[in-house]
Design an enzyme around this catalytic site. Sequence first.
Site, PDB file in Angstrom:
ATOM      1  N   ARG A   1      54.439  16.928  55.714  1.00 16.00           N
ATOM      2  CA  ARG A   1      54.475  16.581  57.212  1.00 16.00           C
ATOM      3  C   ARG A   1      53.275  15.277  57.193  1.00 16.00           C
ATOM      4  O   ARG A   1      53.808  14.510  58.081  1.00 16.00           O
ATOM      5  CB  ARG A   1      53.926  17.751  57.827  1.00 16.00           C
ATOM      6  CG  ARG A   1      53.665  17.505  59.149  1.00 16.00           C
ATOM      7  CD  ARG A   1      53.226  18.811  60.068  1.00 16.00           C
ATOM      8  NE  ARG A   1      52.398  18.706  61.253  1.00 16.00           N
ATOM      9  CZ  ARG A   1      52.707  18.529  62.348  1.00 16.00           C
ATOM     10  NH1 ARG A   1      53.978  18.433  62.653  1.00 16.00           N
ATOM     11  NH2 ARG A   1      51.778  18.372  63.547  1.00 16.00           N
TER      12      ARG A   1
ATOM     13  N   HIS B   1      51.098  16.608  68.511  1.00  9.45           N
ATOM     14  CA  HIS B   1      49.702  16.694  68.728  1.00  9.45           C
ATOM     15  C   HIS B   1      49.479  16.658  70.066  1.00  9.45           C
ATOM     16  O   HIS B   1      49.779  15.913  70.932  1.00  9.45           O
ATOM     17  CB  HIS B   1      49.151  15.429  67.868  1.00  9.45           C
ATOM     18  CG  HIS B   1      49.109  15.580  66.504  1.00  9.45           C
ATOM     19  ND1 HIS B   1      49.034  14.246  65.695  1.00  9.45           N
ATOM     20  CD2 HIS B   1      49.125  16.648  65.520  1.00  9.45           C
ATOM     21  CE1 HIS B   1      48.978  14.602  64.333  1.00  9.45           C
ATOM     22  NE2 HIS B   1      49.021  16.068  64.405  1.00  9.45           N
TER      23      HIS B   1
ATOM     24  N   TYR C   1      45.911   8.852  61.125  1.00 13.83           N
ATOM     25  CA  TYR C   1      46.996   8.221  59.835  1.00 13.83           C
ATOM     26  C   TYR C   1      46.563   6.864  59.923  1.00 13.83           C
ATOM     27  O   TYR C   1      47.152   6.076  59.239  1.00 13.83           O
ATOM     28  CB  TYR C   1      48.491   8.442  60.654  1.00 13.83           C
ATOM     29  CG  TYR C   1      48.749   9.834  60.621  1.00 13.83           C
ATOM     30  CD1 TYR C   1      48.949  10.405  59.081  1.00 13.83           C
ATOM     31  CD2 TYR C   1      48.605  11.078  61.624  1.00 13.83           C
ATOM     32  CE1 TYR C   1      49.327  11.704  58.976  1.00 13.83           C
ATOM     33  CE2 TYR C   1      48.851  12.229  61.330  1.00 13.83           C
ATOM     34  CZ  TYR C   1      49.082  12.733  59.885  1.00 13.83           C
ATOM     35  OH  TYR C   1      49.309  14.064  59.912  1.00 13.83           O
TER      36      TYR C   1
ATOM     37  N   LYS D   1      52.260  24.462  68.215  1.00 13.60           N
ATOM     38  CA  LYS D   1      51.077  25.123  68.437  1.00 13.60           C
ATOM     39  C   LYS D   1      50.565  25.149  69.959  1.00 13.60           C
ATOM     40  O   LYS D   1      50.840  24.419  70.736  1.00 13.60           O
ATOM     41  CB  LYS D   1      49.644  24.382  67.930  1.00 13.60           C
ATOM     42  CG  LYS D   1      49.732  24.805  66.358  1.00 13.60           C
ATOM     43  CD  LYS D   1      48.529  24.015  65.507  1.00 13.60           C
ATOM     44  CE  LYS D   1      48.550  24.255  64.344  1.00 13.60           C
ATOM     45  NZ  LYS D   1      47.219  23.479  63.445  1.00 13.60           N
TER      46      LYS D   1
ATOM     47  N   HIS E   1      52.117  21.061  53.614  1.00 16.43           N
ATOM     48  CA  HIS E   1      51.599  20.350  54.812  1.00 16.43           C
ATOM     49  C   HIS E   1      51.628  18.793  54.474  1.00 16.43           C
ATOM     50  O   HIS E   1      51.750  18.077  55.274  1.00 16.43           O
ATOM     51  CB  HIS E   1      50.316  20.794  55.093  1.00 16.43           C
ATOM     52  CG  HIS E   1      50.090  20.622  56.754  1.00 16.43           C
ATOM     53  ND1 HIS E   1      50.698  21.054  57.765  1.00 16.43           N
ATOM     54  CD2 HIS E   1      48.973  19.702  57.246  1.00 16.43           C
ATOM     55  CE1 HIS E   1      50.269  20.627  58.830  1.00 16.43           C
ATOM     56  NE2 HIS E   1      49.188  19.823  58.655  1.00 16.43           N
TER      57      HIS E   1
ATOM     58  N   ARG F   1      56.040  21.759  60.792  1.00 16.73           N
ATOM     59  CA  ARG F   1      54.865  22.573  60.403  1.00 16.73           C
ATOM     60  C   ARG F   1      55.690  23.604  59.601  1.00 16.73           C
ATOM     61  O   ARG F   1      56.808  23.921  59.923  1.00 16.73           O
ATOM     62  CB  ARG F   1      54.010  23.252  61.161  1.00 16.73           C
ATOM     63  CG  ARG F   1      53.133  22.032  62.145  1.00 16.73           C
ATOM     64  CD  ARG F   1      52.340  22.845  63.093  1.00 16.73           C
ATOM     65  NE  ARG F   1      51.474  21.984  63.768  1.00 16.73           N
ATOM     66  CZ  ARG F   1      51.808  21.475  64.810  1.00 16.73           C
ATOM     67  NH1 ARG F   1      53.096  21.759  65.476  1.00 16.73           N
ATOM     68  NH2 ARG F   1      50.823  20.757  65.551  1.00 16.73           N
TER      69      ARG F   1
END
Length: 309
Positions: free
Chosen positions: A258, A281, A290, A187, A255, A164
């Site tokens: 990524r 994730h 995806y 995150k 982004h 990120r």
Amino acid sequence: MADVKILPPELCDIREAWLRSRIVAKGSASNTVLAYRRDIGEFLCFMIEYKGEGTRAEMLAGIGLRDMRAWMAHLRNSSVGARSLARKLSAVKNFYGWLAEQEGFDPTAVLMMRAPKVPKRLPRPLDSGAARAMIKTASAQSDIPWVAARDVAVLTLLYACGLRISEALGLTGKDLPLPRVLQIVGKGGKERVVPVLDVAREATDTYFDLCPFSLEREQLIFRGVRGGPLSPRTVQKVTENLRLQLGLPPTATPHAMRHSFATHLLESGGDLRTIQELLGHASLSTTQTYTAVDTRRLKAVYDVAHPRA
């Protein structure tokens, strides 16, 4: 509608107690905490004005279905999108469930409210040629050699490592020279291990050699032209210029690099669990978007290439 700044001190104290108990204790990022604080403050201010009851017992324990529907209608009329509305409702439910446990009242009216259906947004990656062109063209975007090398290094980290922007810009001097494996804190404080390709190490080494500023162990390595930390907005401006120069769509953002990393791995035979770990994730369902991208691409190729009878 009432401004959050006029929230009575008693309600502010309740909100902060909830934040400490449910949000901060989980190690949530500062931006997440600020968003929850704002969402709950706006909700409480709306209820004070809508119900005309400022006391804790009357206003909080007495919120019903009609009140909740009025609040959600207010948000829709204020052009709050479905995704943001769902996030705000989730925060309110979390807050109200906690408060009901503390005070011993029935929170059913609030907890039963359903969030609006949020349309699923698929990632929009670049094809491999466009991603490489973005990186190559970045080297000619600035007349200052170290700035050009910086931009190349950042974009390469986004594409080659799937970082990120915040993660790339959060690298410090102790990360130099880049090892073959990086420990990244993403995150929610989630840690992951990211392999670093030679191309990313070389791009970062080139920037390191040219950068005129001292890059101490605890200092951020990517700098603005005046020596301060490089801002995400500067990276966004660089990509805006690149996409205009290359004729790429508006979805060609930092982004998207990524997203391209993940999609191209999947196309090359990478499995979802591995890609999930590389991206950091929390849920496999996030990574599974995806597969929809890849399926869509395969269908497009089929439509173009399959011989017609």
